[in-house]
Design a protein around this motif. Sequence first.
Motif, mmCIF file in Angstrom:
data_model
loop_
_atom_site.group_PDB
_atom_site.id
_atom_site.type_symbol
_atom_site.label_atom_id
_atom_site.label_comp_id
_atom_site.label_asym_id
_atom_site.label_seq_id
_atom_site.Cartn_x
_atom_site.Cartn_y
_atom_site.Cartn_z
ATOM 1 N N PRO A 165 0.818 -1.225 0.000
ATOM 2 C CA PRO A 165 0.000 0.000 0.000
ATOM 3 C C PRO A 165 0.847 1.268 0.000
ATOM 4 N N GLU A 166 0.327 2.282 -0.723
ATOM 5 C CA GLU A 166 1.030 3.563 -0.729
ATOM 6 C C GLU A 166 0.875 4.192 0.659
ATOM 7 N N ARG A 167 1.880 4.947 1.023
ATOM 8 C CA ARG A 167 1.841 5.686 2.289
ATOM 9 C C ARG A 167 2.492 7.032 2.007
ATOM 10 N N GLU A 168 1.696 8.009 1.736
ATOM 11 C CA GLU A 168 2.231 9.359 1.478
ATOM 12 C C GLU A 168 1.483 10.324 2.375
ATOM 13 N N ASP A 169 2.179 11.370 2.816
ATOM 14 C CA ASP A 169 1.453 12.406 3.541
ATOM 15 C C ASP A 169 1.766 13.706 2.825
ATOM 16 N N THR A 218 -3.967 -3.779 6.703
ATOM 17 C CA THR A 218 -3.079 -2.868 7.455
ATOM 18 C C THR A 218 -3.289 -1.428 7.010
ATOM 19 N N LYS A 219 -3.302 -1.230 5.709
ATOM 20 C CA LYS A 219 -3.484 0.127 5.166
ATOM 21 C C LYS A 219 -4.838 0.686 5.576
ATOM 22 N N LEU A 220 -5.866 -0.152 5.509
ATOM 23 C CA LEU A 220 -7.206 0.333 5.860
ATOM 24 C C LEU A 220 -7.269 0.688 7.347
ATOM 25 N N GLU A 222 -4.933 1.878 9.152
ATOM 26 C CA GLU A 222 -4.253 3.180 9.326
ATOM 27 C C GLU A 222 -5.228 4.325 9.042
ATOM 28 N N ASN A 223 -5.995 4.172 7.955
ATOM 29 C CA ASN A 223 -6.877 5.283 7.577
ATOM 30 C C ASN A 223 -8.180 5.291 8.347
ATOM 31 N N VAL A 224 -8.663 4.089 8.758
ATOM 32 C CA VAL A 224 -9.839 4.032 9.628
ATOM 33 C C VAL A 224 -9.509 4.687 10.968
ATOM 34 N N HIS A 225 -8.320 4.397 11.456
ATOM 35 C CA HIS A 225 -7.844 4.990 12.725
ATOM 36 C C HIS A 225 -7.965 6.520 12.669
ATOM 37 N N ARG A 226 -7.508 7.111 11.575
ATOM 38 C CA ARG A 226 -7.569 8.566 11.455
ATOM 39 C C ARG A 226 -9.002 9.055 11.319
ATOM 40 N N CYS A 227 -9.760 8.394 10.463
ATOM 41 C CA CYS A 227 -11.151 8.807 10.192
ATOM 42 C C CYS A 227 -11.966 8.795 11.492
ATOM 43 N N TYR A 264 -5.798 14.558 17.836
ATOM 44 C CA TYR A 264 -6.420 14.850 16.536
ATOM 45 C C TYR A 264 -7.195 16.143 16.726
ATOM 46 N N TYR A 265 -7.426 16.848 15.641
ATOM 47 C CA TYR A 265 -8.017 18.172 15.762
ATOM 48 C C TYR A 265 -9.307 18.289 14.950
ATOM 49 N N PRO A 266 -10.330 18.913 15.529
ATOM 50 C CA PRO A 266 -11.576 19.077 14.773
ATOM 51 C C PRO A 266 -11.346 20.022 13.594
ATOM 52 N N GLY A 269 -14.582 19.400 8.343
ATOM 53 C CA GLY A 269 -14.986 18.195 7.608
ATOM 54 C C GLY A 269 -13.729 17.463 7.204
ATOM 55 N N LEU A 270 -13.910 16.376 6.463
ATOM 56 C CA LEU A 270 -12.780 15.505 6.134
ATOM 57 C C LEU A 270 -12.543 15.543 4.630
ATOM 58 N N GLY A 271 -11.326 15.880 4.217
ATOM 59 C CA GLY A 271 -11.063 15.952 2.780
ATOM 60 C C GLY A 271 -9.971 14.996 2.345
ATOM 61 N N GLY A 272 -9.634 15.089 1.094
ATOM 62 C CA GLY A 272 -8.575 14.242 0.547
ATOM 63 C C GLY A 272 -9.156 13.014 -0.130
ATOM 64 N N HIS A 273 -8.252 12.286 -0.777
ATOM 65 C CA HIS A 273 -8.688 11.134 -1.568
ATOM 66 C C HIS A 273 -8.504 9.841 -0.782
ATOM 67 N N CYS A 274 -8.255 9.971 0.532
ATOM 68 C CA CYS A 274 -7.999 8.749 1.308
ATOM 69 C C CYS A 274 -8.925 8.624 2.505
ATOM 70 N N ILE A 275 -8.756 9.522 3.479
ATOM 71 C CA ILE A 275 -9.423 9.334 4.770
ATOM 72 C C ILE A 275 -10.941 9.325 4.665
ATOM 73 N N SER A 336 -8.085 24.173 -0.094
ATOM 74 C CA SER A 336 -7.536 22.810 -0.310
ATOM 75 C C SER A 336 -7.984 21.916 0.846
ATOM 76 N N TYR A 337 -7.807 20.587 0.685
ATOM 77 C CA TYR A 337 -8.399 19.691 1.681
ATOM 78 C C TYR A 337 -7.630 19.667 2.986
ATOM 79 N N LYS A 338 -6.385 20.149 2.956
ATOM 80 C CA LYS A 338 -5.646 20.344 4.209
ATOM 81 C C LYS A 338 -4.588 21.405 3.971
HETATM 82 N N1 SAJ Z 1 -7.833 16.294 9.463
HETATM 83 C C1 SAJ Z 1 -8.570 16.794 10.544
HETATM 84 N N2 SAJ Z 1 -8.058 16.655 11.796
HETATM 85 C C2 SAJ Z 1 -6.845 16.044 12.029
HETATM 86 C C3 SAJ Z 1 -6.110 15.553 10.914
HETATM 87 C C4 SAJ Z 1 -6.623 15.687 9.651
HETATM 88 O O1 SAJ Z 1 -9.651 17.335 10.367
HETATM 89 O O2 SAJ Z 1 -6.421 15.969 13.192
HETATM 90 C C5 SAJ Z 1 -8.393 16.406 8.120
HETATM 91 C C6 SAJ Z 1 -7.502 17.166 7.168
HETATM 92 O O3 SAJ Z 1 -7.789 18.552 7.228
HETATM 93 C C7 SAJ Z 1 -7.900 16.569 5.818
HETATM 94 C C8 SAJ Z 1 -8.250 15.118 6.174
HETATM 95 O O4 SAJ Z 1 -8.477 15.096 7.588
HETATM 96 O O5 SAJ Z 1 -9.031 17.202 5.303
HETATM 97 C C9 SAJ Z 1 -7.156 14.116 5.792
HETATM 98 O O6 SAJ Z 1 -6.004 14.568 6.404
HETATM 99 P P1 SAJ Z 1 -4.663 13.644 6.479
HETATM 100 O O7 SAJ Z 1 -3.652 14.385 7.295
HETATM 101 O O8 SAJ Z 1 -4.973 12.272 6.890
HETATM 102 O O9 SAJ Z 1 -4.121 13.735 5.011
HETATM 103 P P2 SAJ Z 1 -4.055 12.851 3.704
HETATM 104 O O10 SAJ Z 1 -5.362 12.249 3.394
HETATM 105 O O11 SAJ Z 1 -3.373 13.654 2.660
HETATM 106 O O12 SAJ Z 1 -2.982 11.730 3.978
HETATM 107 C C10 SAJ Z 1 -3.301 10.640 4.680
HETATM 108 C C11 SAJ Z 1 -1.970 10.323 5.378
HETATM 109 N N3 SAJ Z 1 -1.827 11.305 6.434
HETATM 110 C C12 SAJ Z 1 -1.258 11.127 7.621
HETATM 111 O O13 SAJ Z 1 -0.967 10.040 8.030
HETATM 112 C C13 SAJ Z 1 -0.948 12.358 8.408
HETATM 113 C C14 SAJ Z 1 -2.024 8.939 5.674
HETATM 114 O O14 SAJ Z 1 -3.128 8.722 6.503
HETATM 115 C C15 SAJ Z 1 -2.057 8.127 4.403
HETATM 116 O O15 SAJ Z 1 -0.732 7.743 4.073
HETATM 117 C C16 SAJ Z 1 -2.627 8.891 3.245
HETATM 118 O O16 SAJ Z 1 -3.691 9.614 3.760
HETATM 119 C C17 SAJ Z 1 -3.078 7.920 2.182
HETATM 120 O O17 SAJ Z 1 -2.565 8.070 1.065
HETATM 121 O O18 SAJ Z 1 -3.837 7.016 2.496
#
Ligand code: SAJ
Length: 436
Positions: A165-169, A218-220, A222-227, A264-266, A269-275, A336-338
């Motif tokens: 899986p790709e892992r870019e920030d 594993t990749k999922l 990571e991103n579910v954890h953030r979401c 994590y910070y409010p 909303g949630l942007g980007g092509h991953c989370i 932009s989304y972040k």
């Molecule tokens: N966001 C919040 N609060 C936070 C963190 C992020 O509201 O505390 C928002 C951001 O503003 C953004 C969205 O969530 O709109 C996604 O932010 P992100 O930092 O997860 O950024 P992405 O989607 O560019 O990258 C993420 C990677 N980021 C980090 O780990 C910091 C990682 O989860 C993955 O490698 C990547 O997605 C991917 O390609 O899956």
Amino acid sequence: MDNFNLLKNKIKTKSLSICIIGQGYIGLPLSLAFADCGFKVLGYDINEEKVQRLNKGISGIGTVSSSTIEKCIKDKKISFTSRIEDTKSCEIYIICVPTPLGKHREPDLRAVKDAYQQVANNLNKNDVVCLESTTYPGTTEELYQDYIYAKGLEAGEDVFVIFSPEREDPGNKKFSTTNIPKILGGVTQKCKEIGYQIYNSIIDEVVLVKDCRTAEMTKLLENVHRCVNIGLVNELKPLADIMDIDIYEVIKAAATKPFGFVPYYPGPGLGGHCIPIDPFYLSWKAKEYGMNTRFIELAGEINKFMPHYVVSKLIEVLNTQEKALKNSKILVVGISYKKNIDDIRESPAIEIINLLSKQFCQISVYDPIVNYLPNSIKKLTHQKIKVLSKEELKSYDGILIITDHDQIDYDMIKTNSKLIIDTRGRYEVATNIFRA
Ligand code: SAJ
């Protein structure tokens, strides 16, 4: 020397050509990393205009410098094509194409399947296929069965099939393709060994896991954890607000705990092509096993609600000033989304602009990093201002801080604005500054 060891030797001496399918935020940096370490790289993309631009050394991605591309082209390490027939002579294929959701929020693997089909048509004995796109557990096995094994090619013997899986920030200056540990699974042990050797050529740490399903999961995670964790603080934000508690101060204080807490910070909303997208690949697949992933669904609902919360807060505060949002002049700061990147995909700012447009207010946009506004947004906005001025700021009834790029002059905005709705915790709460 048998084929397997011959292939390992060719990887070691970098005498193989690598085709990277998809030249976006993931594929382009990966192409340059392989080219930089000595492999011959062919970057393939379906977008002809992008390929022409890349062959001229023009990046088009804020996080990749044109000079890096120019150097690799000059050193004849890399070239780009939109003709799939040009990829026939390659031996390693790495697929980095988008995995969006369909209109019913189901996985849309069309780009992945098209790429796999094209690779399978060109595949020769001892070739390698790796998928990097985020997807549900079981995808690689399904693709291998449908497109490769169906052609009589066996993984680990005739060809090597991997998921890594790709892992870019994007925008993170501390981590880049080569120093982010890489997860890797294979259809067989030999596939894993080959994959390890390929990626270990450019990445400091390659973490092998049991199989492709484990790597996909594993990749999922990571991103579910953030979401889910972002959803948690987004749920607490309105509660803290109504309790007259500063949620950002609370998070900052909690983050002093040296263990067991990740801040994590409010946001708006949630942007980007991953989370906002990847977690729903897992919740979709879970239903096949009769399981529900309630945390993912709930986090999705909360995160999707945030743009509505921002606009409702703006309406509420304008009301206290006996103003209606209708016919008010509103400035959206940052789209932009972040922060600190130019990517507007799935940005909550776009949803907020759509919601504002339904309230018949005049919407202006300021984003010093995003130079291009899609027509869908242009037609909803009055103007995109290039430079902030005191007079300009004073002319607005409300200013929304949506994406807080570091280069923005927040003091100037604070001093010259009637009303600020801060969705990123850039400011302390004040008489003209509200949280949302
Ligand atoms: N966001 C919040 N609060 C936070 C963190 C992020 O509201 O505390 C928002 C951001 O503003 C953004 C969205 O969530 O709109 C996604 O932010 P992100 O930092 O997860 O950024 P992405 O989607 O560019 O990258 C993420 C990677 N980021 C980090 O780990 C910091 C990682 O989860 C993955 O490698 C990547 O997605 C991917 O390609 O899956």
